[in-house]
Design an enzyme around this catalytic site. Sequence first.
Site, mmCIF file in Angstrom:
data_model
loop_
_atom_site.group_PDB
_atom_site.id
_atom_site.type_symbol
_atom_site.label_atom_id
_atom_site.label_comp_id
_atom_site.label_asym_id
_atom_site.label_seq_id
_atom_site.Cartn_x
_atom_site.Cartn_y
_atom_site.Cartn_z
ATOM 1 N N HIS A 28 0.840 -1.208 0.000
ATOM 2 C CA HIS A 28 0.000 0.000 0.000
ATOM 3 C C HIS A 28 0.875 1.257 0.000
ATOM 4 O O HIS A 28 0.617 2.212 -0.738
ATOM 5 C CB HIS A 28 -0.884 0.058 1.259
ATOM 6 C CG HIS A 28 -1.913 -1.021 1.368
ATOM 7 N ND1 HIS A 28 -2.083 -1.768 2.515
ATOM 8 C CD2 HIS A 28 -2.853 -1.464 0.492
ATOM 9 C CE1 HIS A 28 -3.091 -2.621 2.350
ATOM 10 N NE2 HIS A 28 -3.559 -2.464 1.125
ATOM 11 N N LYS A 52 -16.857 -6.814 6.740
ATOM 12 C CA LYS A 52 -15.473 -7.154 7.102
ATOM 13 C C LYS A 52 -15.113 -6.425 8.385
ATOM 14 O O LYS A 52 -14.593 -5.308 8.349
ATOM 15 C CB LYS A 52 -14.520 -6.633 6.004
ATOM 16 C CG LYS A 52 -14.072 -7.613 4.955
ATOM 17 C CD LYS A 52 -12.791 -7.015 4.335
ATOM 18 C CE LYS A 52 -12.533 -7.412 2.929
ATOM 19 N NZ LYS A 52 -11.383 -6.654 2.359
ATOM 20 N N ARG A 101 -2.043 -6.154 -8.278
ATOM 21 C CA ARG A 101 -0.927 -7.070 -8.010
ATOM 22 C C ARG A 101 -0.774 -8.108 -9.103
ATOM 23 O O ARG A 101 0.325 -8.469 -9.486
ATOM 24 C CB ARG A 101 -1.157 -7.785 -6.668
ATOM 25 C CG ARG A 101 -1.008 -6.892 -5.470
ATOM 26 C CD ARG A 101 -1.541 -7.534 -4.237
ATOM 27 N NE ARG A 101 -2.987 -7.744 -4.355
ATOM 28 C CZ ARG A 101 -3.789 -8.063 -3.368
ATOM 29 N NH1 ARG A 101 -3.293 -8.253 -2.170
ATOM 30 N NH2 ARG A 101 -5.081 -8.213 -3.547
ATOM 31 N N SER A 138 -2.965 -7.616 3.227
ATOM 32 C CA SER A 138 -3.151 -7.450 4.672
ATOM 33 C C SER A 138 -3.536 -8.778 5.307
ATOM 34 O O SER A 138 -3.073 -9.122 6.401
ATOM 35 C CB SER A 138 -4.235 -6.410 4.957
ATOM 36 O OG SER A 138 -3.884 -5.167 4.420
HETATM 37 O O1 PNS Z 1 -8.714 -2.841 0.527
HETATM 38 P P1 PNS Z 1 -9.986 -3.378 -0.086
HETATM 39 O O2 PNS Z 1 -10.783 -4.174 0.929
HETATM 40 O O3 PNS Z 1 -9.719 -4.158 -1.346
HETATM 41 O O4 PNS Z 1 -10.859 -2.099 -0.498
HETATM 42 C C1 PNS Z 1 -12.128 -2.240 -1.101
HETATM 43 C C2 PNS Z 1 -12.760 -0.859 -1.318
HETATM 44 C C3 PNS Z 1 -12.905 -0.137 0.000
HETATM 45 C C4 PNS Z 1 -11.904 -0.049 -2.260
HETATM 46 C C5 PNS Z 1 -14.145 -1.128 -1.990
HETATM 47 O O5 PNS Z 1 -14.851 -2.059 -1.230
HETATM 48 C C6 PNS Z 1 -14.956 0.147 -2.144
HETATM 49 O O6 PNS Z 1 -14.741 0.904 -3.051
HETATM 50 N N1 PNS Z 1 -15.898 0.369 -1.190
HETATM 51 C C7 PNS Z 1 -16.714 1.545 -1.138
HETATM 52 C C8 PNS Z 1 -18.161 1.229 -1.521
HETATM 53 C C9 PNS Z 1 -18.332 1.392 -3.002
HETATM 54 O O7 PNS Z 1 -18.097 2.437 -3.573
HETATM 55 N N2 PNS Z 1 -18.788 0.294 -3.638
HETATM 56 C C10 PNS Z 1 -19.026 0.269 -5.054
HETATM 57 C C11 PNS Z 1 -17.738 0.057 -5.825
HETATM 58 S S1 PNS Z 1 -18.058 0.119 -7.547
#
Ligand code: PNS
Length: 170
Positions: A28, A52, A101, A138
């Site tokens: 990150h 989560k 990744r 993570s």
């Molecule tokens: O580190 P992560 O868990 O891969 O992050 C995921 C994250 C937070 C980037 C994703 O779940 C997200 O964008 N959540 C916000 C809700 C949202 O906008 N959902 C629609 C995405 S198109």
Amino acid sequence: MDLTQSANTPVARRALYPGSFDPVTNGHLDIIVRAARLYEQVYVAVFVNPSKPGLFTMDERMEMLAEVTDELPNVAVSSFKGLTVDFCRQHEVGVIVKGVRAVSDFDYEQQMAQMNYGLAGVETLFMPTNPLYSFLSSSLVKDVAKWGGDIDEHVPGPVATRLVARLRDA
Ligand code: PNS
């Protein structure tokens, strides 16, 4: 097609790097540093994901992010509950940065990028992860730490200290 919107609008000079950051890893951090060289302002936002619960609280995740990005003056850490595009609207952000990744990341990331563009015209920049960190997540780091493995190369020092303490107390 409207070709008048320049890529150098103020909105495009601000980027959002969203994630769970439970906790922030060196992978990150590598993306944050590189994004901070590309954009005038980078928001690193911890997103609430009700499905989560995670190991660290939102405040702890933000504290660790703030600590490890302290030397980057154009990086701001925050948290958010809701859609990434709503964060972008509120902070006039034009670009979401995502680290990729491996090909396995790409399918879902592309769907989210297309959804976010459709919802609000927000672009997504896919940044290939440094190969040093292409296997890192993570979840893996937490698992290695839980069973006493060495995580010093995978997370910043302050994060390693907190992880070991948290898992010891658990
Ligand atoms: O580190 P992560 O868990 O891969 O992050 C995921 C994250 C937070 C980037 C994703 O779940 C997200 O964008 N959540 C916000 C809700 C949202 O906008 N959902 C629609 C995405 S198109």
